[in-house]
Design a protein around this motif. Sequence first.
Motif, short mmCIF file in Angstrom:
data_model
loop_
_atom_site.label_atom_id
_atom_site.label_comp_id
_atom_site.label_asym_id
_atom_site.label_seq_id
_atom_site.Cartn_x
_atom_site.Cartn_y
_atom_site.Cartn_z
N TRP A 78 0.84 -1.20 0.00
CA TRP A 78 0.00 0.00 0.00
C TRP A 78 0.88 1.25 0.00
N ILE A 86 -3.57 7.75 0.93
CA ILE A 86 -4.86 8.26 0.43
C ILE A 86 -4.76 9.09 -0.84
N MET A 124 -0.98 6.60 7.59
CA MET A 124 -2.26 6.08 8.07
C MET A 124 -2.19 5.75 9.57
N ASP A 134 -11.60 6.15 9.29
CA ASP A 134 -11.12 6.81 8.07
C ASP A 134 -10.07 5.96 7.36
N VAL A 135 -9.27 5.24 8.14
CA VAL A 135 -8.26 4.35 7.56
C VAL A 135 -8.93 3.14 6.90
N GLU A 137 -11.79 3.26 5.40
CA GLU A 137 -12.25 3.80 4.11
C GLU A 137 -11.09 3.97 3.13
N ALA A 138 -9.95 4.41 3.64
CA ALA A 138 -8.76 4.59 2.78
C ALA A 138 -8.30 3.25 2.23
N TYR A 139 -8.34 2.22 3.06
CA TYR A 139 -7.97 0.88 2.60
C TYR A 139 -8.93 0.41 1.52
N ARG A 141 -10.54 2.19 -0.58
CA ARG A 141 -10.19 2.89 -1.83
C ARG A 141 -8.95 2.26 -2.46
N TYR A 142 -7.93 1.98 -1.63
CA TYR A 142 -6.70 1.33 -2.12
C TYR A 142 -7.03 -0.02 -2.78
#
Length: 457
Positions: A78, A86, A124, A134-135, A137-139, A141-142
């Motif tokens: 990541w 992000i 992160m 929020d992390v 959600e970021a994952y 997206r990744y």
Amino acid sequence: MKYSFPEHFWWGSASSALQTEGTREGQTTWDYWFTREPNRFHNGVGPQHTSTFYQHWKTDIQLLKQLNHNSFRTSISWARLIPDGIGEVNPQAVDFYNQVIDELIEQGITPFITLFHFDMPMAMQEIGGWENRDVVEAYARYAQICFELFGDRVLHWFTFNEPIVPVEGGYLYDFHYPNVVDFRRAATVAYNTVLAHALAVRAYRAGHYAGEIGIVLNLTPSYPRSQNPADVKAAHIADLMFNRSFLDPVLRGEYPADLVTLLKSYEQLPACKPEDSALIAEGKIDLLGINYYQPRRVKCRDSAVNPQAPFMPEWFFDNYEMPGRKMNPYRGWEIYEPGIYDILVNLRDNYGNPRCFISENGMGVENEQRFIENGQINDQYRIDFISGHLTWLHKGISEGCNCLGYHMWTFIDNWSWCNAYKNRYGFIQLDLDTQQRTIKKSGEWFAATSLNNSFDK
């Protein structure tokens, strides 16, 4: 006796981005922790000193082919792909992973790709890591970006590798960063990891990709010291915490009721939202990777819990050292081959016999140079270890267990977290000074086993 395996059985090995690639654009928790506390790492060797797959991927894949791998699991970093977790995608990383995937396919090796193998981007972690939604959600997206970039060729995806380990290491037992000892925070990290997994599965399903998605869990069968009810209960609670806390959500779409009841009674449940249960139910997988190294043997506690001490799983059981157990003295782990069979039978009888494969099994040995004969490491002990486990795996398959393959940890001796290069696991010896690769005796044995889809014992 000859042990033959089903047609199209997956023979291969597993590795991870952080343990093989070397320096990356984005900093991970491991890079950061090493700058802060290099003394926590064996011989002060940090994650920049890995097996240089980033430079040698093409020749390494040739070696995979030489070992007759028809499949190989590694991970995407990541922090390499999206350095701050992000923001912008790093085009050099896209090129690298495209080349690796294309070369594997070109050589007839099916790529199995993990999205997260302990390597949290430091950016992160600085906002709370898996404690912060929020992390999560970021994952998600990744994961979506990875599916879009590589999902046309990668047909076997895994959301997480051993998600219980960052929980144990980072939030209970102080062997991963951020070195927190707090069960409630650990439970939050575990819960949010399941949510992140489910969001990735939802995105994969929504994209109608051609392949399948799963997760890799390290399963440690819990064996009670005796059939005394107190010992049996202790083993059950250990199983709930270390196996079923992830196994049930990903296979059944829900948590075990008795685990929820137990944690609730001690006020250790994570914060939940009403919509979470529907999301978790969507996270049921197509394929389960099973990492098996050792059993867990437990007994009931024979001393009272200190009520002032931090709440821990060990409030409910003690570890039990079974007399006469077979040990790997270098790693301090019990070698118990029937455990692999017991895992498969449990999945068959209690979880609907899911599609699964052994995604890791391995034996770490210190100072293997002792065993060099005519320029080659004679690691007969590793051949005995693999063939012993394969014998029990074969028994499970012959009794109807839906196990599709066997991957060894690992391909080339690689960097292993705080242990660095203390214990070697590879089919191929790595000379740290020259980066020269030399196939061990076990590599030749495995190549023959894969080629013949069988072995004699």
